[in-house]
Design a protein around this motif. Structure first.
Motif, mmCIF file in Angstrom:
data_model
loop_
_atom_site.group_PDB
_atom_site.id
_atom_site.type_symbol
_atom_site.label_atom_id
_atom_site.label_comp_id
_atom_site.label_asym_id
_atom_site.label_seq_id
_atom_site.Cartn_x
_atom_site.Cartn_y
_atom_site.Cartn_z
ATOM 1 N N VAL A 490 -0.259 0.302 -2.751
ATOM 2 C CA VAL A 490 0.141 0.800 -1.423
ATOM 3 C C VAL A 490 -0.668 0.110 -0.325
ATOM 4 O O VAL A 490 -0.130 -0.347 0.695
ATOM 5 C CB VAL A 490 -0.019 2.332 -1.363
ATOM 6 N N LEU A 495 2.249 0.074 2.585
ATOM 7 C CA LEU A 495 3.512 0.774 2.392
ATOM 8 C C LEU A 495 3.385 2.233 2.821
ATOM 9 O O LEU A 495 2.317 2.839 2.704
ATOM 10 C CB LEU A 495 3.909 0.696 0.912
ATOM 11 N N SER A 496 4.506 2.753 3.254
ATOM 12 C CA SER A 496 4.570 4.175 3.614
ATOM 13 C C SER A 496 5.338 4.917 2.535
ATOM 14 O O SER A 496 5.978 4.319 1.678
ATOM 15 C CB SER A 496 5.275 4.353 4.964
ATOM 16 N N VAL A 499 9.076 4.087 2.436
ATOM 17 C CA VAL A 499 9.459 2.854 1.734
ATOM 18 C C VAL A 499 9.410 3.083 0.228
ATOM 19 O O VAL A 499 10.287 2.647 -0.520
ATOM 20 C CB VAL A 499 8.523 1.692 2.145
ATOM 21 N N LEU A 500 8.379 3.802 -0.235
ATOM 22 C CA LEU A 500 8.264 4.037 -1.666
ATOM 23 C C LEU A 500 9.386 4.934 -2.172
ATOM 24 O O LEU A 500 9.732 4.893 -3.349
ATOM 25 C CB LEU A 500 6.915 4.685 -1.969
ATOM 26 N N ARG A 508 14.225 -2.277 -1.272
ATOM 27 C CA ARG A 508 12.761 -2.242 -1.403
ATOM 28 C C ARG A 508 12.181 -3.647 -1.469
ATOM 29 O O ARG A 508 11.133 -3.933 -0.909
ATOM 30 C CB ARG A 508 12.392 -1.425 -2.633
ATOM 31 N N PHE A 511 11.966 -5.254 2.034
ATOM 32 C CA PHE A 511 10.805 -4.829 2.821
ATOM 33 C C PHE A 511 9.561 -5.616 2.391
ATOM 34 O O PHE A 511 8.783 -6.050 3.235
ATOM 35 C CB PHE A 511 10.570 -3.320 2.636
ATOM 36 N N LEU A 512 9.400 -5.834 1.095
ATOM 37 C CA LEU A 512 8.250 -6.623 0.617
ATOM 38 C C LEU A 512 8.386 -8.088 1.012
ATOM 39 O O LEU A 512 7.399 -8.756 1.329
ATOM 40 C CB LEU A 512 8.120 -6.514 -0.901
#
Length: 926
Positions: A490, A495-496, A499-500, A508, A511-512
């Motif tokens: 995290v 990450l929030s 997002v997880l 997902r 976002f990464l």
């Protein structure tokens, strides 16, 4: 209900059943008795049959052994005679002059220790031979032809075959001897009859062969004497059997040799006389010969191999008769006797031992069966008591309902029958025991609850461990849903929870990907992992904030089934930067090393190359310095043995921690022009900051040009040295190098030789100057060779005269002998050159021994010369000598008379010296 049944049936079973002890003992002992009886009977029968088969076989084998030995013993002298006969036929054996063959006969006797006497004679009456008086004592027999009679003289020889002194002489004419006449009569190799040696009371036999010339004339006869005592010694050392014996007889029945201590001859008033088999003290031999005469009145009718049986002293004797014949006249009988009793005694002992052992085995088997049955029955009886007790205690328990129990059938053995009924009762009681198992269900449920609590505790511990890992961890299932992650993951990507919580795998990843320098590449590789879950992968991710992450992805399995994927992320930014800095330092170090003119390489502790500079790579014929990394000497050198030597040497330097500096060596491979390459090699151990050896450094410097210059200088010095030694002796040349003054040494005893070519003036007028010089060079070059052979010093040549001296500049005791040998060789060489060149070459030689002064005088054009009256006398001996002769003075004669043949010339007048006694040197004694 079963217990009363057991007690009611007990009396009835005891009357009809056998005891377990009886059933164990009786069959076992009965089988042992039968086996022992059969074994004993077979042992006796086999012993009798083996005796009847073995005794004749032993006799046959002994006969074969003796026959092989005897034939080899008598074939050896025949082979020696035939070999020398061939040599004589080729003209390499001078039978016309036997006095020169003493060395040949002595060498043959040394090489063949079985020979007793090796000798020869010719029609002129000459005789020579070497006799063996003892193992190390050889004597020489040589004829002495006188005007009135023919004599034979015996000389003692030393260990090298040289004649020491005369020990015996007698009248002897070899042409009248039987061996000489027999060979001439047979005209081939032939054996003589057996006879008693005159010198020693032993039987012997002679083999002789005549030697004829090409025209058929008799040149001589060669002969060898053998003693028959060696055959007797061989028979006595044979291990035939306990009482076995062996005999060798002639067809007439006279004894040749026996395995007993009886001599084959006896002393009689008229002299020693041979013993006939019927006169022998050995009763077995007399009986065997009598039986043989009865069966074959004419002994010549006996087959080559015959076996008979006879009774002697209450035992059967197996007699093996073999004929020993050859083409040279031998016709003997070999008799070997073997007693049946020798084998029967041992077999009888073995039979008695077998019976005793069988009886002991029977007793042991009976005792063992008794105690074994007792040992088996005792636990069974205890088991019976325990089963009765168990049945009694279980009789009052309630039986659970279930399948009906079928009792075990009783056996015929009393103890086992009781045991079967007891276990029938126990089996019925055990049925009730199964009902108690239901009570364990509640206890099992309690255990499951306890195990569940333990598992939860383990999961908590595993989670704590998961969070303590420094890498970021992310686990997803087969459809891309996140199953677990740690806080490091995290924090690494900021990450929030929203997002997880995204369930869509692609969203997902997008976002990464926003944090990557190359988001498209990240998306493509990540989707490959999703579509190929069995893949394991390692790659690097570059983030837009400058960080570099190391990503490792592997499938997650459960019972060999892929249930998801685990990703681990590690921040390696600091390591990457450190590696880049290290590469920059390596490039700078490479630039420095490649600028060094020497050849440099280094290896690790395993002797694997870790690097080199450009010069070393060029000389090693490598494409680049980097291509050597990871290689060993075996990869660079075609010769494994040479590579192994290099590695051992490098290992010694690292182990001793001592550098090796400036070792000059020539390179194995030359350069492209074939020129040798010389290297100055230094090797140093590489030591780290802790003082530990971590490798070896080699520095090579090409010094070929310097080496070539040194070799050229050395060659010039060596050439000058050879020129100086051609003028002066080495000892004098060494003294002149140290001191330039006059050298003059006094010598008390020196032998001087002068040689002069006869009629040289007339020859010089007939030949051209060039041909004359060539002829002189040919003659004097051969004389110079003799000087080197005999260690003499050539002084000078004056026209056609040649001067040489012995005993200077280094004194020696045998200078006169060396000069005499050279003078004789000079005469022979001149005779050879006269035939070779066709020129009328002849020389005169003069020799004298005395004191001289030798040395070097003057300051230019040095020459080693002699002065003194000795030189003048030697020159006079040459000028007063005769053509083709060697004249020596009385002083030289005294030094040569013991080893050379000289003839007195007499007293002659010598110019300037008056009357002098002189001698002619003829030859060197053999």
């Amino acid at each position: 209900m079963s217990a009363p049944l057991h007690h009611d049936a007990q009396p009835r079973r005891n009357r009809h059943q056998l005891s377990l002890k009886i059933l164990l003992i009786v069959p076992f002992v009965t089988q042992v008795i039968a086996a022992v009886g059969i074994t004993g009977w077979l042992s006796v029968q086999n012993g009798r049959e083996a005796t009847q088969e073995l005794a004749p076989q032993i006799g046959q084998e002994v006969s074969n052994t003796i026959e092989t030995h005897v034939r080899g013993y008598f074939d050896t002298p025949l082979e020696i005679l035939q070999a020398h006969a061939v040599t004589a036929g080729d003209g390499h054996l001078a039978l016309e002059n036997l006095d020169k063959l003493d060395k040949l006969f002595w060498q043959q006797m040394r090489q063949a220790p079985n020979l007793y006497f090796f000798y020869a004679a010719n029609p002129q009456g000459q005789f020579i031979g070497v006799e063996r008086r003892s193992e190390s004592n050889l004597v020489l027999h040589r004829s002495l032809l006188l005007a009135t009679s023919e004599q034979k003289v015996v000389y003692r020889l030393d260990a090298k075959g040289k004649v020491l002194n005369q020990i015996q002489s007698d009248i002897y004419n070899p042409r009248n001897r039987p061996w000489y006449q027999g060979a001439i009569k047979a005209k081939q190799a032939v054996w003589s009859p057996i006879y008693l040696f005159v010198a020693r009371p032993i039987l012997g036999i002679t083999a002789s062969v005549p030697i004829y010339g090409e025209s058929g004339n008799l040149r001589g006869v060669l002969a060898i004497d053998l003693t028959l005592s060696q055959i007797g010694d061989f028979l006595r050392q044979l291990q035939i059997s306990k009482t076995g014996q062996a005999f060798i007889l002639e067809q007439s029945g006279e004894i040749v040799a026996t395995s007993t201590s009886e001599n084959p001859f006896i002393d009689a008033p008229q002299g020693q006389k041979r013993i006939h088999a019927l006169q022998s003290q050995n009763s077995l031999l007399r009986l065997a010969f009598q039986n043989l005469q009865k069966k074959y009145p004419n002994l010549a009718d006996i087959p080559n191999h015959q076996q008979i049986q006879m009774e002697w002293e209450g035992a059967t004797q197996y007699v093996q008769i073999t004929k020993l014949r050859n083409a040279q006249g031998l016709d003997w009988l070999l008799i070997v006797t073997v007693s049946e009793q020798d084998f029967r005694d041992r077999i009888n002992i073995n039979t008695r031992n077998t019976i005793v052992l069988c009886a002991l085995a029977l007793v042991f088997a009976s005792l063992t069966g008794f105690y074994t049955s007792k040992w088996i029955a005792k636990p069974v009886e205890k088991l019976i008591e325990a089963s009765h007790l168990l049945a009694t205690l279980s009789a009052s328990a309630d039986l659970a309902s279930g399948q009906p129990y079928h009792p075990i059938a009783t056996a015929n053995v009393r103890e086992l029958s009781i045991l079967a009924e007891s276990f029938n009762q126990m089996a019925q009681q055990l049925q009730a025991s199964f009902t108690a198992l239901a009570k364990n269900k509640e206890e099992l449920e309690e255990r499951v609850e306890q195990r569940t609590a333990d598992l939860a505790e383990f999961v908590s511990l595993q989670r704590a461990t998961f969070e303590s890992v420094a890498d970021g961890i992310l686990a997803v299932d087969r459809v891309g849903q996140i199953t677990t992650y740690n806080q490091q993951f995290v924090d690494m990507f900021s990450l929030s929870l929203e997002v997880l919580a995204i369930s869509d795998y692609s969203l997902r990843l997008e976002f990464l990907a926003e944090q990557m320098v190359d988001p498209q590449d990240f998306m493509q590789r990540s989707h490959n992992f999703y579509h190929h879950p069995e893949m394991e992968s390692y790659d690097l991710l570059e983030l837009i904030d400058g960080r570099i992450l190391e990503r490792y992805s592997r499938p997650q399995k459960l019972s060999d089934q892929i249930i998801g994927r685990v990703w681990s992320f590690q921040d390696i930014t600091a390591r990457i930067k450190a590696e880049q800095a290290l590469k920059e330092q390596e490039a700078y170090l490479r630039l420095i090393i490649d600028s060094i003119p020497q050849q440099i390489f280094w290896k690790d502790v395993n002797l694997v190359f870790r690097g080199c500079n450009k010069n070393w790579a060029m000389y090693a014929q490598l494409d680049s310095p980097e291509s050597v990394i990871g290689k060993t000497d075996y990869d660079l050198i075609n010769n494994p043995e040479l590579a192994d030597n290099f590695r051992k040497h490098d290992q010694q330097i690292m182990e001793s921690n001592v550098p090796e500096m400036h070792i000059i060596q020539r390179k194995i491979n030359p350069d492209k022009q074939g020129q040798s390459i010389w290297l100055d090699i230094s090797k140093l151990p590489i030591i780290d900051a802790d003082g530990k050896t971590i490798g070896i450094l080699g520095v090579l410097d090409d010094i070929t040009q310097r080496k070539l210059a040194e070799e050229a200088l050395f060659a010039e010095q060596e050439k000058s040295e050879r020129l100086l030694l051609n003028i002066l002796p080495k000892a004098i040349a060494d003294r002149l190098k140290q001191s330039h003054g006059v050298i003059a040494d006094s010598f008390e005893s020196v032998t001087v030789l002068f040689a002069d070519i006869v009629n040289f003036t007339r020859m010089s007028s007939e030949l051209s100057p060039q041909d004359l010089v060539d002829l002189l060079n040919l003659i004097f070059s051969n004389f110079d060779t003799f000087c080197e052979i005999y260690g003499l010093e050539k002084i000078k040549t004056i026209g056609d005269a040649y001067m040489v001296a012995g005993g200077i500049p280094i004194p020696r005791t045998n200078h006169a002998e060396a000069i005499a040998c050279m003078a004789l060789d000079m005469l022979d060489k001149v005779d050879e050159l006269r035939i070779l060149t066709g020129s009328p070459l002849q020389i005169r030689v003069g020799i004298h021994t005395g004191a001289v002064i030798a040395g070097v005088i003057g300051t230019q054009k040095f020459i080693y010369d002699l002065w003194g009256d000795t030189v003048n006398v030697a020159s006079r001996m040459e000028s007063h000598s005769e053509v083709g002769k060697i004249q020596v003075t009385a002083e030289t004669y005294q030094l040569l008379k013991h080893k050379f043949d000289l003839v007195e010339r007499g007293v002659i007048e010598v110019k300037g010296k008056g009357m002098m006694q002189t001698y002619w040197l003829i030859s060197k004694r053999a």
